[in-house]
Design a protein around this motif. Structure first.
Motif, PDB file in Angstrom:
ATOM      1  N   ASP A  82      47.575  39.290  61.066  1.00  0.00           N
ATOM      2  CA  ASP A  82      47.787  38.204  62.218  1.00  0.00           C
ATOM      3  C   ASP A  82      46.915  36.430  61.143  1.00  0.00           C
ATOM      4  OD1 ASP A  82      47.729  36.267  63.725  1.00  0.00           O
ATOM      5  OD2 ASP A  82      47.031  36.877  65.214  1.00  0.00           O
ATOM      6  N   ARG A  83      47.284  36.514  60.123  1.00  0.00           N
ATOM      7  CA  ARG A  83      47.258  35.699  59.685  1.00  0.00           C
ATOM      8  C   ARG A  83      46.189  34.645  59.708  1.00  0.00           C
ATOM      9  NH1 ARG A  83      50.630  31.325  59.012  1.00  0.00           N
ATOM     10  NH2 ARG A  83      52.812  32.360  59.557  1.00  0.00           N
ATOM     11  N   THR A  84      46.477  34.386  60.907  1.00  0.00           N
ATOM     12  CA  THR A  84      45.433  33.425  61.400  1.00  0.00           C
ATOM     13  C   THR A  84      43.971  33.130  62.708  1.00  0.00           C
ATOM     14  OG1 THR A  84      46.448  33.980  64.111  1.00  0.00           O
ATOM     15  CG2 THR A  84      48.270  32.634  62.894  1.00  0.00           C
ATOM     16  N   LEU A  85      44.337  34.776  61.914  1.00  0.00           N
ATOM     17  CA  LEU A  85      42.968  35.421  62.733  1.00  0.00           C
ATOM     18  C   LEU A  85      41.553  35.312  61.810  1.00  0.00           C
ATOM     19  CD1 LEU A  85      43.337  38.597  64.754  1.00  0.00           C
ATOM     20  CD2 LEU A  85      42.821  36.449  65.668  1.00  0.00           C
ATOM     21  N   ALA A  86      42.441  35.643  60.483  1.00  0.00           N
ATOM     22  CA  ALA A  86      40.943  35.612  59.456  1.00  0.00           C
ATOM     23  C   ALA A  86      42.067  35.704  58.051  1.00  0.00           C
ATOM     24  CB  ALA A  86      39.914  36.739  59.078  1.00  0.00           C
ATOM     25  N   PRO A  87      41.407  35.869  56.681  1.00  0.00           N
ATOM     26  CA  PRO A  87      42.483  35.589  55.711  1.00  0.00           C
ATOM     27  C   PRO A  87      43.374  36.767  55.474  1.00  0.00           C
ATOM     28  CG  PRO A  87      40.294  34.160  54.794  1.00  0.00           C
ATOM     29  CD  PRO A  87      40.157  34.718  56.618  1.00  0.00           C
ATOM     30  N   THR A  88      43.850  37.089  54.921  1.00  0.00           N
ATOM     31  CA  THR A  88      44.533  38.435  54.521  1.00  0.00           C
ATOM     32  C   THR A  88      43.580  39.615  53.578  1.00  0.00           C
ATOM     33  OG1 THR A  88      46.680  37.462  54.985  1.00  0.00           O
ATOM     34  CG2 THR A  88      46.766  39.786  54.113  1.00  0.00           C
ATOM     35  N   HIS A  89      43.578  39.228  52.816  1.00  0.00           N
ATOM     36  CA  HIS A  89      42.674  39.657  52.028  1.00  0.00           C
ATOM     37  C   HIS A  89      41.692  40.031  52.349  1.00  0.00           C
ATOM     38  CE1 HIS A  89      41.287  36.087  50.656  1.00  0.00           C
ATOM     39  NE2 HIS A  89      39.732  36.154  50.908  1.00  0.00           N
ATOM     40  N   ASP A  90      40.582  39.410  53.578  1.00  0.00           N
ATOM     41  CA  ASP A  90      39.118  40.333  54.521  1.00  0.00           C
ATOM     42  C   ASP A  90      39.686  40.678  55.452  1.00  0.00           C
ATOM     43  OD1 ASP A  90      38.025  38.077  52.475  1.00  0.00           O
ATOM     44  OD2 ASP A  90      37.948  36.105  54.367  1.00  0.00           O
ATOM     45  N   GLN A  91      40.966  40.917  55.699  1.00  0.00           N
ATOM     46  CA  GLN A  91      41.109  42.001  56.725  1.00  0.00           C
ATOM     47  C   GLN A  91      41.575  43.346  55.770  1.00  0.00           C
ATOM     48  OE1 GLN A  91      43.793  40.689  60.009  1.00  0.00           O
ATOM     49  NE2 GLN A  91      44.100  38.458  58.809  1.00  0.00           N
ATOM     50  N   VAL A  92      42.538  43.126  54.909  1.00  0.00           N
ATOM     51  CA  VAL A  92      42.557  44.022  53.702  1.00  0.00           C
ATOM     52  C   VAL A  92      42.298  44.682  53.299  1.00  0.00           C
ATOM     53  CG1 VAL A  92      44.557  45.579  52.305  1.00  0.00           C
ATOM     54  CG2 VAL A  92      45.309  43.503  53.995  1.00  0.00           C
ATOM     55  N   ALA A  93      41.006  44.329  52.585  1.00  0.00           N
ATOM     56  CA  ALA A  93      40.064  44.766  52.449  1.00  0.00           C
ATOM     57  C   ALA A  93      38.767  45.663  53.160  1.00  0.00           C
ATOM     58  CB  ALA A  93      39.092  43.739  51.566  1.00  0.00           C
ATOM     59  N   ALA A  94      38.603  44.930  55.110  1.00  0.00           N
ATOM     60  CA  ALA A  94      38.014  45.389  55.353  1.00  0.00           C
ATOM     61  C   ALA A  94      38.404  47.132  55.881  1.00  0.00           C
ATOM     62  CB  ALA A  94      37.527  44.771  56.328  1.00  0.00           C
ATOM     63  N   ALA A  95      40.111  46.798  56.164  1.00  0.00           N
ATOM     64  CA  ALA A  95      40.346  47.968  56.404  1.00  0.00           C
ATOM     65  C   ALA A  95      40.649  49.223  54.940  1.00  0.00           C
ATOM     66  CB  ALA A  95      42.229  47.178  57.232  1.00  0.00           C
ATOM     67  N   HIS A  96      40.661  48.909  54.081  1.00  0.00           N
ATOM     68  CA  HIS A  96      41.006  49.365  52.952  1.00  0.00           C
ATOM     69  C   HIS A  96      40.034  49.662  51.150  1.00  0.00           C
ATOM     70  CE1 HIS A  96      45.633  50.765  54.748  1.00  0.00           C
ATOM     71  NE2 HIS A  96      45.318  49.980  55.402  1.00  0.00           N
ATOM     72  N   PRO A  97      38.665  50.015  51.793  1.00  0.00           N
ATOM     73  CA  PRO A  97      38.370  49.370  51.077  1.00  0.00           C
ATOM     74  C   PRO A  97      38.197  50.411  49.208  1.00  0.00           C
ATOM     75  CG  PRO A  97      36.948  51.194  52.275  1.00  0.00           C
ATOM     76  CD  PRO A  97      38.063  49.993  53.726  1.00  0.00           C
ATOM     77  N   ASP A  98      38.708  51.043  49.637  1.00  0.00           N
ATOM     78  CA  ASP A  98      39.541  51.733  48.065  1.00  0.00           C
ATOM     79  C   ASP A  98      40.922  51.509  47.311  1.00  0.00           C
ATOM     80  OD1 ASP A  98      37.078  53.534  48.540  1.00  0.00           O
ATOM     81  OD2 ASP A  98      38.207  54.584  49.411  1.00  0.00           O
ATOM     82  N   GLY A  99      41.143  50.270  48.071  1.00  0.00           N
ATOM     83  CA  GLY A  99      42.027  49.839  47.492  1.00  0.00           C
ATOM     84  C   GLY A  99      42.914  50.308  48.004  1.00  0.00           C
ATOM     85  N   ILE A 100      44.763  49.626  47.840  1.00  0.00           N
ATOM     86  CA  ILE A 100      45.924  50.298  47.968  1.00  0.00           C
ATOM     87  C   ILE A 100      47.030  49.625  46.923  1.00  0.00           C
ATOM     88  CG2 ILE A 100      45.720  49.076  50.479  1.00  0.00           C
ATOM     89  CD1 ILE A 100      47.328  46.817  49.518  1.00  0.00           C
ATOM     90  N   ASP A 101      48.052  50.244  46.858  1.00  0.00           N
ATOM     91  CA  ASP A 101      48.787  50.887  45.809  1.00  0.00           C
ATOM     92  C   ASP A 101      49.609  49.468  45.151  1.00  0.00           C
ATOM     93  OD1 ASP A 101      47.983  53.781  46.472  1.00  0.00           O
ATOM     94  OD2 ASP A 101      48.623  52.923  47.473  1.00  0.00           O
ATOM     95  N   ALA A 102      50.080  49.058  46.417  1.00  0.00           N
ATOM     96  CA  ALA A 102      51.197  47.741  45.844  1.00  0.00           C
ATOM     97  C   ALA A 102      51.053  46.456  46.624  1.00  0.00           C
ATOM     98  CB  ALA A 102      52.896  48.010  45.688  1.00  0.00           C
ATOM     99  N   ILE A 103      51.446  45.363  46.112  1.00  0.00           N
ATOM    100  CA  ILE A 103      51.631  44.630  46.933  1.00  0.00           C
ATOM    101  C   ILE A 103      53.221  43.620  47.067  1.00  0.00           C
ATOM    102  CG2 ILE A 103      50.983  42.444  48.149  1.00  0.00           C
ATOM    103  CD1 ILE A 103      47.765  42.984  47.058  1.00  0.00           C
ATOM    104  N   ILE A 104      53.598  43.366  47.889  1.00  0.00           N
ATOM    105  CA  ILE A 104      54.755  42.651  47.368  1.00  0.00           C
ATOM    106  C   ILE A 104      54.199  40.817  47.330  1.00  0.00           C
ATOM    107  CG2 ILE A 104      56.878  41.935  47.583  1.00  0.00           C
ATOM    108  CD1 ILE A 104      57.663  44.606  47.588  1.00  0.00           C
ATOM    109  N   ASP A 105      53.992  40.245  46.838  1.00  0.00           N
ATOM    110  CA  ASP A 105      53.626  38.939  47.549  1.00  0.00           C
ATOM    111  C   ASP A 105      54.989  37.651  47.299  1.00  0.00           C
ATOM    112  OD1 ASP A 105      52.343  36.191  47.498  1.00  0.00           O
ATOM    113  OD2 ASP A 105      50.890  36.744  47.263  1.00  0.00           O
ATOM    114  N   LEU A 106      54.969  37.290  48.380  1.00  0.00           N
ATOM    115  CA  LEU A 106      55.724  36.301  48.639  1.00  0.00           C
ATOM    116  C   LEU A 106      55.072  34.511  49.054  1.00  0.00           C
ATOM    117  CD1 LEU A 106      57.981  38.121  51.349  1.00  0.00           C
ATOM    118  CD2 LEU A 106      58.270  38.296  48.972  1.00  0.00           C
ATOM    119  N   VAL A 107      54.354  34.760  49.011  1.00  0.00           N
ATOM    120  CA  VAL A 107      54.111  33.326  50.011  1.00  0.00           C
ATOM    121  C   VAL A 107      53.386  32.909  48.506  1.00  0.00           C
ATOM    122  CG1 VAL A 107      51.363  32.467  51.088  1.00  0.00           C
ATOM    123  CG2 VAL A 107      53.099  34.765  51.664  1.00  0.00           C
TER     124      VAL A 107
END
Length: 315
Positions: A194-219
């Protein structure tokens, strides 16, 4: 024939009468049953491509459409009258587009046959959004067990990308609003952010501190700050931007593959997507079917909104 045109860059769309075009050598005349609406349509009329290709006015708006071959020109062997076809019909140099009762295409252009089981409205919604999604997911190099973020998953491109990524066996993180969360999960998203709660990157970083494998950025727009997305990726990851917002050379120095992706349909890709949609393996949400006569007013409203699915114009 009736058509929605602009008479110059930045002009207001209007419904007019134009002569029905005649197919020349290698061309087919298609009676349009449905035309897909994309933001790119009015970006073009605003002048997005004026420095790279000549335009002819009055310019019929639109690119995506589905319909039936009405007539063929000399030398056409690939299609015949009565064939159900779909694809992209924008030809700026000729002033031709898809928001019309009839349109022309080259037989070797970006068009393909439609399976009998696929309605025209769904076919017309595929060429820009779903082709972009299909190619973006392929460019993201998905593999079993990977985690991929689709940033901007609420629209037509994002919803198709969720499905293609899920089919590839990856864990899909998708940004969206609470109203769409159940729908996005139903399409295959493992987590809806939910991007209305907090910045997307903050939420993803908190849930995946070791990083993720790919991003498709449409924004992120071209020239925008994409560094928050870069910070989420581990070494060896891929960042795909559909707005040409990445710097591949800079990302390569950090061990990340950067891809700026444009919509490049082929008849083979269109055939694949039409078959998937006909079989129910690719689902497209149609928000509205707008009569051609109401298209100018609809375009004015759509320019200021955020789509949660596809709209098609029905002549």
């Amino acid at each position: 024939m009736k058509a929605v045109v602009v008479t110059d860059f930045g002009a207001e769309p209007q419904l007019v009468d134009l002569p029905t075009p005649e197919p020349g050598p290698g061309e087919i005349l298609v009676r349009v049953h449905a035309a897909g609406v994309n933001p790119f349509d009015w970006k073009v009329t605003d002048g997005a491509l004026k420095d790279s290709v000549a335009h002819t006015f009055p310019l019929v708006m639109g690119s995506d459409a589905a319909g039936v071959v009405e007539k063929t020109g000399p030398g056409v062997t690939r299609f015949r009258p009565g064939d159900r076809v779909y694809g992209q019909f924008m030809r700026l140099l000729r002033g031709q587009g898809s928001y019309a009762e009839y349109t022309l295409a080259e037989q070797d252009g970006t068009i393909a046959l439609i399976p009998d089981a696929l309605p025209f409205t769904l076919a017309a919604a595929l060429p820009t959004a779903s082709v972009t999604a299909y190619q973006a997911v392929h460019a993201a190099r998905p593999a079993d067990g990977h985690t991929i973020l689709i940033n901007g998953a609420s629209g037509g491109v994002g919803q198709s990308a969720i499905q293609f990524a899920a089919r590839a066996g990856v864990r899909v993180l998708a940004t969206g609003t609470p109203e769409l969360a159940d729908h996005l999960r139903d399409l295959g998203a493992h987590t809806v952010i939910d991007r209305t709660l907090a910045p997307t990157h903050d939420q993803v970083a908190a849930a995946h501190p070791d990083g993720i494998d790919a991003i498709i950025d449409l924004v992120t727009p071209a020239g925008g700050d994409i560094s928050p997305m870069v910070g989420l990726l581990r070494v060896g990851a891929t960042l795909v931007s559909t707005n040409y917002a990445t710097d591949p050379e800079s990302l390569a120095a950090h061990g990340i593959l950067g891809v700026n992706l444009g919509n490049r349909p082929t008849s083979e890709t269109l055939t694949t997507l039409a078959d998937l949609a006909a079989d129910g393996e690719l689902r497209v949400r149609i928000d509205a079917e707008v009569p051609l006569a109401d298209a100018p007013a609809f375009i004015a409203r759509a320019r200021t909104g955020h789509a949660t699915g596809k709209t098609v114009i029905v002549p």
